[in-house]
Design an enzyme around this catalytic site. Structure first.
Site, short mmCIF file in Angstrom:
data_model
loop_
_atom_site.label_atom_id
_atom_site.label_comp_id
_atom_site.label_asym_id
_atom_site.label_seq_id
_atom_site.Cartn_x
_atom_site.Cartn_y
_atom_site.Cartn_z
CB CYS A 35 3.45 -12.40 -1.50
SG CYS A 35 3.86 -12.71 -3.28
CD GLN A 36 9.03 -10.01 1.91
OE1 GLN A 36 8.99 -11.30 2.25
NE2 GLN A 36 9.80 -8.97 2.26
#
Ligand SMILES: C[S@@+](CC[C@H](N)C(=O)[O-])C[C@H]1O[C@@H](n2cnc3c(N)ncnc32)[C@H](O)[C@@H]1O
Length: 392
Positions: free
Chosen positions: A72-73
């Site tokens: 997740c970014q």
């Protein structure tokens, strides 16, 4: 049903096991971590490509389904401002998008997508991350539900006692003219499966998993503490703040001051007993982390040896045996009291908590095995969702 799939960010192959069980054949896998790659190869006897950002799209074979649990970014707004019109650049979701759009542009869209992530993805960056992912998949022609599906192994038809809420994104390409199913499940009461009554625990366990004597002594110390107060503390017990105000942290936030003050009142009430107990265990000289206890079982357990324990920086945490904290890629391996002994969960038990079959060949480096099972997706949950997705 026979189908092919691409396994991105494949780790040790949680998606692979579930999809293979449903009749799938993996045609391409990518994983950057060499230790995970070794385990994957050892179990599935196939080549694993490395860094997905370096792979030529033309080398990726077509498949019916693309699966992946991607890191997740945040998406950068700079891309948009610079006129690139692509704020996913530089994130690993960008690579999923590139693969999907490659096949869409070649007039052979991948029919199904199935992605997994931490629940936080849905609220991350004020929901911008979630909205961007859904918008992009829709722009590529995928029919996707707007609302996140969040499921845990505790919700399975035969529940697994690991509380691990994860978000699953599933979609079907519009060109196949089929309706996207609304995959439903009953959110279960988390007390419905107990680790000690399940088939998760191993009977014969090597002594190396036993807790060291110092840690056992700390547990016994806290047990004696609990035995002597007349209730189960609903607040974190912070022995290092009992002696207020000498340990009063300057500028502590409001919530912390409230806990400290609760500990003060508690200490004053039980002072006679606590002082005697503290002297017996040289409590005031312990590291602050060992002076803390988080009892998170309310009245459902009576003793520490009935709970799932973890030594965390925030103290010794006790949870109900129905509620194994999500395995994560860190060193706080859950501790249980079993067969008259405190010990860590074994890698095989962690594998079972992730619904991996006992035939799965685990890394023989334990630190890697714990990390890998912390990172992996629950096989049972993937199977539950993929089965219903592939039916259409
Ligand atoms: C959340 S884990 C997914 C685990 C996997 N679903 C499983 O069942 O084991 C994300 C994985 O992405 C891998 N990864 C991170 N960056 C990558 C990259 N650039 N190319 C390929 N894999 C990458 C990590 O090493 C990690 O194993």
């Amino acid at each position: 049903m026979a189908f092919t799939f691409i396994d991105l960010f494949s780790g040790i192959g949680g998606f692979h096991i579930a999809l293979k069980k449903l009749g799938g054949e993996c045609v391409f896998a990518s994983e950057i971590d060499q230790n995970a790659v070794e385990v994957y190869k050892n179990n599935f006897q196939m080549e694993v490509h490395g860094d997905i950002t370096k792979i030529d799209l033309n080398k990726i074979p077509y498949a019916d389904l693309l699966a992946g649990g991607f890191p997740c970014q945040s998406f950068s707004k700079a891309g948009l401002q610079n006129g690139f019109n692509d704020n996913t650049k530089g994130t690993l979701f960008f690579n999923i998008k590139e693969i999907l759009s490659h096949f869409v542009n070649n007039h052979k869209p991948i029919k199904y997508v199935l992605l997994e992530n931490v629940k936080n993805l849905t609220t991350h960056d004020k929901q911008d991350t979630w909205n961007t992912i859904i918008r992009i998949l829709k722009e590529l022609g995928y029919i996707i539900h707007d609302y996140p599906m969040i499921m845990s192994p505790t919700d399975l038809e035969i529940p697994i006692p690991q509380s691990r809420d994860r978000v699953y994104i599933y979609g079907i390409h519009e060109s196949y003219n089929v309706k996207l199913p609304n995959i439903e499940f009953t959110k279960k009461n988390k007390n419905n499966s107990n680790l000690f009554d399940s088939n998760i625990l191993e009977i014969e366990v090597d002594q190396q998993y036993n807790l060291d004597d110092n840690k056992v002594k700390l547990i016994e110390m806290w047990q004696e503490f609990l035995d002597n107060i007349e209730f189960k503390p609903s607040f974190p017990v912070w022995g290092n703040y009992f002696h207020y105000p000498s340990n009063n942290p300057e500028q502590a936030p409001e919530w912390k001051l409230r806990i400290i003050s609760r500990n003060q009142e508690f200490y004053q009430e039980y002072k006679t007993y606590i002082d005697k107990w503290a002297q017996k265990y040289d409590f005031w000289n312990l590291k602050p982390t060992f002076q803390k206890l988080e009892w998170q079982c309310q009245e459902d357990c009576t003793r520490l040896n009935e709970t799932i324990l973890q030594f965390r920086p925030s103290g010794l945490r006790a949870k109900r045996p129905t509620f194994i904290p999500a395995l994560v890629a860190i060193s706080q391996i859950p501790i249980i009291y079993y067969q008259n002994n405190y010990r860590k969960l074994t890698p095989r038990e962690c594998a079972r908590l992730q619904s991996f079959p006992d035939s799965f060949k685990i890394s023989n480096i334990d630190t890697q095995a714990y990390k890998q099972f912390g990172n992996t997706v629950n096989v049972g949950v993937v199977e539950y969702i993929a089965k219903r997705l592939l039916e259409v």
